[in-house]
Design an enzyme around this catalytic site. Sequence first.
Site, PDB file in Angstrom:
ATOM      1  N   ASP A  45      -3.164  46.381  38.777  1.00 24.61           N
ATOM      2  CA  ASP A  45      -1.729  46.413  38.522  1.00 24.61           C
ATOM      3  C   ASP A  45      -1.645  47.467  38.684  1.00 24.61           C
ATOM      4  O   ASP A  45      -0.218  47.593  39.601  1.00 24.61           O
ATOM      5  CB  ASP A  45      -1.157  45.257  37.217  1.00 24.61           C
ATOM      6  CG  ASP A  45      -1.856  46.688  35.962  1.00 24.61           C
ATOM      7  OD1 ASP A  45      -1.543  47.051  36.263  1.00 24.61           O
ATOM      8  OD2 ASP A  45      -0.596  46.184  35.375  1.00 24.61           O
ATOM      9  N   SER A  46      -1.989  48.987  39.170  1.00 28.33           N
ATOM     10  CA  SER A  46      -1.470  49.981  39.643  1.00 28.33           C
ATOM     11  C   SER A  46      -0.688  49.960  40.930  1.00 28.33           C
ATOM     12  O   SER A  46       0.128  50.764  41.390  1.00 28.33           O
ATOM     13  CB  SER A  46      -2.378  51.103  39.240  1.00 28.33           C
ATOM     14  OG  SER A  46      -4.001  50.202  40.217  1.00 28.33           O
ATOM     15  N   ASP A  84      -6.978  41.972  37.697  1.00 30.73           N
ATOM     16  CA  ASP A  84      -6.058  43.021  36.889  1.00 30.73           C
ATOM     17  C   ASP A  84      -5.181  41.928  36.336  1.00 30.73           C
ATOM     18  O   ASP A  84      -3.610  41.684  36.893  1.00 30.73           O
ATOM     19  CB  ASP A  84      -5.624  44.239  36.853  1.00 30.73           C
ATOM     20  CG  ASP A  84      -5.639  44.798  36.060  1.00 30.73           C
ATOM     21  OD1 ASP A  84      -5.613  44.630  35.029  1.00 30.73           O
ATOM     22  OD2 ASP A  84      -4.775  46.469  35.964  1.00 30.73           O
ATOM     23  N   LYS A 114      -9.527  41.433  33.994  1.00 28.29           N
ATOM     24  CA  LYS A 114      -9.084  42.326  32.680  1.00 28.29           C
ATOM     25  C   LYS A 114      -7.839  42.317  32.339  1.00 28.29           C
ATOM     26  O   LYS A 114      -6.880  41.968  33.119  1.00 28.29           O
ATOM     27  CB  LYS A 114      -9.435  43.623  33.796  1.00 28.29           C
ATOM     28  CG  LYS A 114      -9.264  45.207  33.173  1.00 28.29           C
ATOM     29  CD  LYS A 114      -8.999  46.436  33.920  1.00 28.29           C
ATOM     30  CE  LYS A 114      -7.709  46.841  34.726  1.00 28.29           C
ATOM     31  NZ  LYS A 114      -6.825  46.989  33.513  1.00 28.29           N
ATOM     32  N   GLU A 116      -4.959  44.406  29.309  1.00 25.51           N
ATOM     33  CA  GLU A 116      -4.964  45.676  28.569  1.00 25.51           C
ATOM     34  C   GLU A 116      -4.980  44.888  26.925  1.00 25.51           C
ATOM     35  O   GLU A 116      -3.917  44.395  26.811  1.00 25.51           O
ATOM     36  CB  GLU A 116      -4.114  46.572  28.973  1.00 25.51           C
ATOM     37  CG  GLU A 116      -3.688  47.033  30.420  1.00 25.51           C
ATOM     38  CD  GLU A 116      -2.593  47.698  30.274  1.00 25.51           C
ATOM     39  OE1 GLU A 116      -1.632  47.826  29.875  1.00 25.51           O
ATOM     40  OE2 GLU A 116      -2.575  47.925  31.973  1.00 25.51           O
ATOM     41  N   GLU A 184      -9.165  54.583  28.817  1.00 26.76           N
ATOM     42  CA  GLU A 184      -8.281  55.701  30.262  1.00 26.76           C
ATOM     43  C   GLU A 184      -7.250  56.463  28.968  1.00 26.76           C
ATOM     44  O   GLU A 184      -6.700  56.519  28.371  1.00 26.76           O
ATOM     45  CB  GLU A 184      -7.162  53.804  30.538  1.00 26.76           C
ATOM     46  CG  GLU A 184      -6.250  55.627  31.284  1.00 26.76           C
ATOM     47  CD  GLU A 184      -5.581  54.742  32.875  1.00 26.76           C
ATOM     48  OE1 GLU A 184      -5.041  53.205  32.167  1.00 26.76           O
ATOM     49  OE2 GLU A 184      -4.282  55.487  32.976  1.00 26.76           O
TER      50      GLU A 184
END
Length: 265
Positions: A45-46, A84, A114, A116, A184
Site C-alpha cells: 500500500d506504499s 497488501d 499481508k 499490519e 519494519e
Amino acid sequence: MARVTTVSLKERKQAGEKITVLTAYDYPTAKLMEEAGVDVLLVGDSLGMALHGHYDTLGVTMDMMIYHTRMVARAAERALVVGDMPFLSYQVTPEDAVRNAGRFIAEAGARAVKLEGPADKFERAIQAILRAGIPVMGHIGLTPQSVHQIGGYKVQGRTPDARDRLKNEARGLQEIGCFALVLECIPSDLAAEITESLSIPTIGIGAGPSCDGQVLVVHDLLGMGKQPKFAKVYSNVGAAMKQAFTEYVHDVKSGAFPGAEHHVE
Ligand code: KIV
C-alpha cells in the site's frame, strides 16, 4: 522453473538462503523484477505514497490495490505475488477481512496477502482469512497504517518494554499461522533475536542484516522520491529520467527534435 510458494519460503529459511522481496505496482517493472529473479513481488500500500503522491498510505482503497495487483500478477511467473491489505480492509470486521483478502486472490491473481499489526488485535480477521485458505504475511514494528497512533515514521522497539512487546507480537503471528513476517524499522539486534526465535522467515526493511530476507520500496532503490536512511539507491533511474525529460524539452524548443530520421512520409 519452480514457482516461489509460501512453503518454499519456509524451506529457504531452514536452508539459510536469503529471500528477496521488492514492492511492485505495475506490469513492466514487475516483469523486469521477475527476470532478475526477485522471489516475492509485494504490491504494497506504499503505492499510495510512491506512485499516487499521497502524504501517507491511509487513503489507499481496495480498488486501487486490485488495479495494481492485476498488473503485477500478469508479469509474475515464478515470483510469489503478495497483496497488501489497505487501511480499513481488515480492521472493521472479520467478514470484511476475508472478503477483501479473497478479492486479491480471485480478482487480482495474488497468492497471499499481508496485513499490519499484532495477532492479539486482529486475531479473528487473520483466522478468518486463513480459514478461507489464503496465506497471510504479518507486519510489525513501524506499521505505517498506525502512523498517527505511533506519532510519525519512527524507529520502533527502542525501550525494553517495546522490545518485549515486539517479540511477543512476532511469536503471536507465527502461532496464529502467518507464513512470514515483515519487520519494519526496528533495531538490528532485536530483529536478529526475533529471526532466531521464529521458524517462519522474517523479511526486514530497516531492520538490519540478520533477517531471513529483505524488502525495499522499488522507488527507493531507483533513486525516485525521498529515500529513507536505510534504503540503498542501486541505480539513479530518477536522475536519468529527469535528464531525459530535460533534454526532450530542450530539443523540442530548439527544433532539434524531431530530426529527419523521426519523420514519417
Ligand atoms: O506497503 C509496503 O510497501 C510495505 C513494505 C514497505 C513492507 O508494507
